[in-house]
Write an enzyme that holds these catalytic residues in place. Structure first.
Site, mmCIF file in Angstrom:
data_model
loop_
_atom_site.group_PDB
_atom_site.id
_atom_site.type_symbol
_atom_site.label_atom_id
_atom_site.label_comp_id
_atom_site.label_asym_id
_atom_site.label_seq_id
_atom_site.Cartn_x
_atom_site.Cartn_y
_atom_site.Cartn_z
ATOM 1 N N GLY A 135 -6.441 -5.690 1.692
ATOM 2 C CA GLY A 135 -5.325 -4.743 1.676
ATOM 3 C C GLY A 135 -5.687 -3.535 0.856
ATOM 4 O O GLY A 135 -6.793 -3.434 0.339
ATOM 5 N N ASP A 164 6.550 1.505 3.477
ATOM 6 C CA ASP A 164 5.288 1.296 4.189
ATOM 7 C C ASP A 164 5.454 0.239 5.270
ATOM 8 O O ASP A 164 4.689 -0.705 5.363
ATOM 9 C CB ASP A 164 4.176 0.923 3.209
ATOM 10 C CG ASP A 164 2.788 1.116 3.818
ATOM 11 O OD1 ASP A 164 2.705 1.764 4.883
ATOM 12 O OD2 ASP A 164 1.813 0.613 3.253
#
Ligand SMILES: *[C@@H]1O[C@H](CO)[C@@H](O)[C@H](O)[C@H]1NC(C)=O
Ligand SMILES: *[C@@H]1O[C@H](CO)[C@@H](O)[C@H](O)[C@H]1NC(C)=O
Ligand SMILES: *[C@@H]1O[C@H](CO)[C@@H](O)[C@H](O)[C@H]1NC(C)=O
Ligand SMILES: *[C@@H]1O[C@H](CO)[C@@H](O)[C@H](O)[C@H]1NC(C)=O
Ligand SMILES: *[C@@H]1O[C@H](CO)[C@@H](O)[C@H](O)[C@H]1NC(C)=O
Ligand SMILES: *[C@@H]1O[C@H](CO)[C@@H](O)[C@H](O)[C@H]1NC(C)=O
Ligand SMILES: *[C@@H]1O[C@H](CO)[C@@H](O)[C@H](O)[C@H]1NC(C)=O
Length: 841
Positions: free
Chosen positions: A529, A645
């Site tokens: 990530g 997000d």
């Protein structure tokens, strides 16, 4: 248990050591010391630093070097933010200022030999043989105390008792009646001039205590009396995991104070322009969090005596039943300041008067009121009715519904709130109440009809929303119940979160985590990530977990980590991924989540072979699930949370293909209902999903999440990725493609062909339309998530036609990932003429 503490918390441990060293060696107070002594003054070029490194005391000159002031400011905040000033009325002309602790036990500031400021009479209670010291505490309080007293003893003197324009957490705004101390805020004269300005914020004691913002001697705005839960004039004030508000009123003290948790930095101040403003330090800047006055109804007595102000009404000022405008002409010219007068005079004989009940009110000016702390509402009514000068009554404590506050003069500064106002009972002649009853029964028939129509239209949709809300409430209630029964006054041994407020989560040690992930082996790695790798792990009990290991070097990642833990530990919803625990050891920052067997939604919809596994029914359920998760974030959880997000790879799927929103590293939290937009210089998120106003101007709100949700919906339907925000003539982005096809009535072409014929045309059309509504360019045109849930769930709702989606045109997709606000030569669809709507089919 794992507790999150800001970094600074490590420092106090060192403070006693520094103190001892200073005492033993009699070192001069250098930049790093927090304490100083009678024989060592502080000169213009020297400062004190509080033990945790939060505040610094020293000289500063906001308006040029010829005007030096002694003040306290935040150490960690780059733009010098002064929270307290000593000599606000007597600046020192050069660098000749010296702060001394005089032998008489007073702090004195000298300009050469001239004393320009002093802590008054602080030595009064000082034993002869003692040695006073001054210390800057880590909460910003400069205190004078006996050398051997601790940090929480009663101080000889403290700067918190003499505030300037700023109320810091833990400061008391109000009265110490025993000492005759009145603490109140007075604005600076100008942004570069700390001398006292015209504006002040104080606790007044006439009648019932209330907080009032003043301009000179005029009331400008009332926060109003405390109603047991909040200040009556601040309906959006809610104690949450971050703010706790407190109000104390007894024979010795009357004050208001607040506390902050979770390492949040915030201050309340009276600005030099005369507003009351709360700021929160977010993303490297002071963000306005709350302010007053906000609208014309906040201005004191906008609608005069008895006039009720409602900023949501087209006619802002209204008279209650039994009253009429004093000046009809001025009233019609929208000037309500003349107020209202009674149509029928009061009678005052037994049975002659009665009360009308107004709901959703801000309590009137409490100057002419009396409070009876424990009286029941019935007794309150009786007492008020018997006293001819009693004009209204209300409950003084909305928690118990008891306590009695009575107004013994004309009512002023009334206003109505749509939400979170209070009940107020206003005295009128009994005949007024009689007429009102008669009207109410007479008009019922006509009313019933309209009610029936409205109900008929909204029930299916409304029921769904109620169900969604109900399920959430129920879940929350049940959780609380089981917790308390398990807790039984003690902490739960299983390591569950004991109270929603506590940042306590099961803590795993690094050994356990390493064992679970095969020592963070490559085979266990699920992906990488933005903030570090994610591993699959298996705990000893056989439970699968996803382990997110924060890369140790990234400073930004640490903030993100804190953010994520703070947020998600408090959230519980079937469409949000669940945090199981965390691990903080040395440099390690690790989060453990429930493992999602089917990984990210992106691995299905953008993969031609796997997307066949998703038929329309599954896709529709995924859309519904995400919308409910997002609704919970926006409206149902105790905070308003903006995810910022939202994208396909942040939607994880469990074994039943239920979607769960994950990755709260970029999320933002909002306390009140009003402050739901923010502005940031650091735009985080993913292009392709970002709304134009966010990508361009850094303005985010729930509506920017709605935009991302709209993009996601269209991606789920089409199986195509919205590659970028930018396009040139040769490349049409997905949103514009969807819009074009919608206008042409050619939606079939948009659908992912791997769905085959599994879809219901009606549902697909509805989803495309809702998706397009969500990505409209103007945030105010986009629906809220509650509306989206209703639109998706309704069987045949009349949906508004969408406008053109928001997009931006640019030469190249130069901005990737995290970046600062984009350049100004990019042109966005914002403010451009929108294409006239065509009927889609
Ligand atoms: C402060 O200034 C004085 C002279 O004005 C000087 O003697 C002293 O060393 C300075 N202190 C610091 C910490 O710079
Ligand atoms: C300090 O105390 C003296 C005597 O008790 C009193 O006269 C004086 O007014 C006090 N000063 C202040 C500033 O309170
Ligand atoms: C404060 O009061 C002064 C004098 O009444 C007035 O001139 C000024 O405009 C007021 N300021 C604000 C911000 O209302
Ligand atoms: C007033 O309230 C404060 C805070 O709750 C408390 O510490 C104090 O003892 C109270 N004083 C009296 C006289 O009740
Ligand atoms: C009515 O209430 C006011 C305020 O408490 C009090 O001063 C007055 O004496 C009362 N009048 C009567 C008749 O009780
Ligand atoms: C209330 O308002 C009326 C009308 O303006 C005025 O005559 C009366 O004196 C006021 N009463 C009080 C207690 O201020
Ligand atoms: C105005 O109405 C909106 C929508 O009903 C509501 O959210 C808002 O709180 C209202 N404002 C006030 C000041 O009551």
């Amino acid at each position: 248990m794992c507790r999150l503490a800001p970094e600074a918390r490590r420092w106090p441990a060192l403070a006693p050591l520094a103190f001892v060293l200073l005492t033993l060696c009699n070192l001069s107070p250098l930049g790093g010391a927090d304490t100083f002594f009678p024989d060592k003054p502080i000169r213009d070029n020297e400062t004190l630093l509080s033990s945790g490194g939060t505040f610094r005391l020293g000289f500063f000159s906001p308006g040029g070097p010829d005007r030096r002031y002694l003040g306290i400011w935040y150490e960690m905040i780059p733009e010098q933010t002064v929270v307290w000033v000593a000599n606000r009325e007597n600046p020192i002309a050069g660098s000749s200022g010296v702060l001394r602790l005089d032998k008489d036990g007073n702090l004195k500031l000298y300009d050469g030999n001239r004393a320009v400021w002093s802590s008054h009479n602080s030595s009064a209670g000082l034993p002869v043989e003692s040695r006073p010291v001054a210390q800057l505490l880590d909460n910003g309080n400069l205190v004078l105390k006996e050398e051997n007293d601790g940090e929480d003893g009663s101080f000889l003197w403290q700067s918190f008792d003499y505030p300037t324009d700023t109320l810091l957490p833990g400061m008391k705004l109000g009265w110490d009646l025993r000492k005759g101390l009145h603490r109140y805020l007075v604005s600076w004269k100008a942004n570069d001039d700390p001398s006292p300005g015209d504006h002040s914020f104080m606790m007044t004691l006439q009648g019932s205590p209330q907080l009032v913002l003043m301009n000179g001697s005029n009331k400008v705005y009332r926060s109003g009396p405390w109603n047991g839960v909040r200040l009556s004039g601040v309906p959006e004030m809610k104690s949450n995991g971050i703010f706790t508000f407190e109000f104390v009123s007894n024979n010795s003290e009357v004050y208001y104070t607040y506390q902050l948790r979770n390492g949040v930095v915030s201050r309340l101040m009276v600005t030099s322009s005369g507003a009351l403003q709360r700021f929160v330090w977010l993303e490297q800047k002071w963000s306005p969090y709350w302010q007053a006055p906000k609208d014309q109804c906040d201005s004191f007595a906008t609608c005069g005596t008895y006039g009720v102000c409602d900023s949501n009404d087209s006619q802002v000022c209204n008279c209650p039943e039994g009253f009429r405008p004093r000046s009809k002409t001025r009233w019609e010219l929208r000037d309500g300041s003349g107020g209202c007068e009674r149509e029928t005079p009061l009678d005052c004989r037994p049975g002659g008067d009665d009360f009308i009940h107004r709901t959703g009110m801000k309590l009137p000016d409490a100057t002419l009121s009396v409070t009876e702390g424990t009286m029941s509402m019935d007794a309150c009514r009786e007492v008020c009715l018997r006293n001819c000068s009693c004009m209204a009554y209300a409950s003084a404590d909305v928690r118990s519904g008891n306590g009695c506050i009575m107004w013994v003069g004309n009512l002023t500064d009334l206003r109505h709130y749509t939400e979170d106002g209070q009940d107020l009972y206003v005295r009128v002649a009994a005949s007024v109440v009689g007429e009102k009853r008669a009207r109410a029964t007479g008009g019922e028939e006509g009313k019933e009809k309209t009610v029936a129509v409205i109900v008929g239209v909204t029930v299916p949709a409304g029921l769904l929303l109620l169900l969604v809300l109900g399920v959430c409430c129920l879940r929350r209630k049940m959780r609380k119940k089981t917790e308390t029964s398990r807790v039984g006054g003690k902490e739960v041994s299983s390591g569950k979160i004991t109270r929603e407020d506590d940042l306590e989560l099961p803590l795993f040690d690094i050994g356990t985590v390493a064992a679970a992930t095969n020592n963070f082996s490559e085979e266990n790695k699920l992906g990488e990530g933005g903030f570090g790798p994610v591993y699959k792990g298996e705990l000893e009990e056989g439970q699968s977990v996803a382990v997110k290991r924060l890369s140790t070097r990234s400073v930004q990642g640490l903030d993100e980590f804190r953010n994520e833990v703070l947020l998600i530990a408090k959230l519980q919803h079937r469409n949000l991924v669940r945090l199981l625990g965390c691990c903080i050891e040395g440099e390690e920052r690790i989060l453990l989540y429930e493992y999602m067997h089917n990984k990210g939604l992106d691995s299905f919809i953008f993969d031609k072979s796997r997307s066949e596994l998703l038929n329309w029914r599954m896709r529709f359920n995924i859309i519904l699930g995400i919308s409910r998760g997002l609704l919970y974030l926006h409206q149902d959880s105790r905070f308003r949370i903006i995810h910022r997000d939202l994208k396909a790879s942040n939607i994880l799927l469990d074994t039943e293909m239920n979607p769960k929103i994950s990755d709260f590293g970029a999320a933002r939290i909002f306390g009140g209902d009003k402050e739901d937009t923010g502005n940031t210089r650091k735009v985080v998120g993913t292009y392709g999903y970002m709304s134009p106003e966010y990508a361009m101007d850094g303005v985010f709100s729930v509506k920017s999440d709605v935009f991302s949700f709209g993009v996601l919906m269209i991606e789920i339907i089409s199986g195509k990725k919205n590659k970028g925000f930018y396009y040139d003539d040769s490349y049409l982005n997905l949103l514009l493609l969807a819009w074009k096809l919608w206008k042409e009535g050619n939606c079939r072409e948009l659908l992912d062909e791997t769905m085959g014929n599994s879809y219901s045309p009606e549902e697909v059309m509805r989803c495309i339309q809702v998706g397009l509504l969500c990505v409209q360019e103007r945030p105010e045109d986009r629906p809220t998530m509650s509306t989206v849930v209703l639109m998706l769930g309704g069987t045949n709702p009349a949906l508004p036609p969408p406008q053109q989606p928001g997009y931006c045109m640019g030469r190249s997709p130069v901005h990737t990932g995290t970046s600062t606000s984009a350049g100004h030569d990019d042109s966005c669809s914002v403010n451009q003429v929108t294409v006239t709507m065509l009927e889609g089919r």
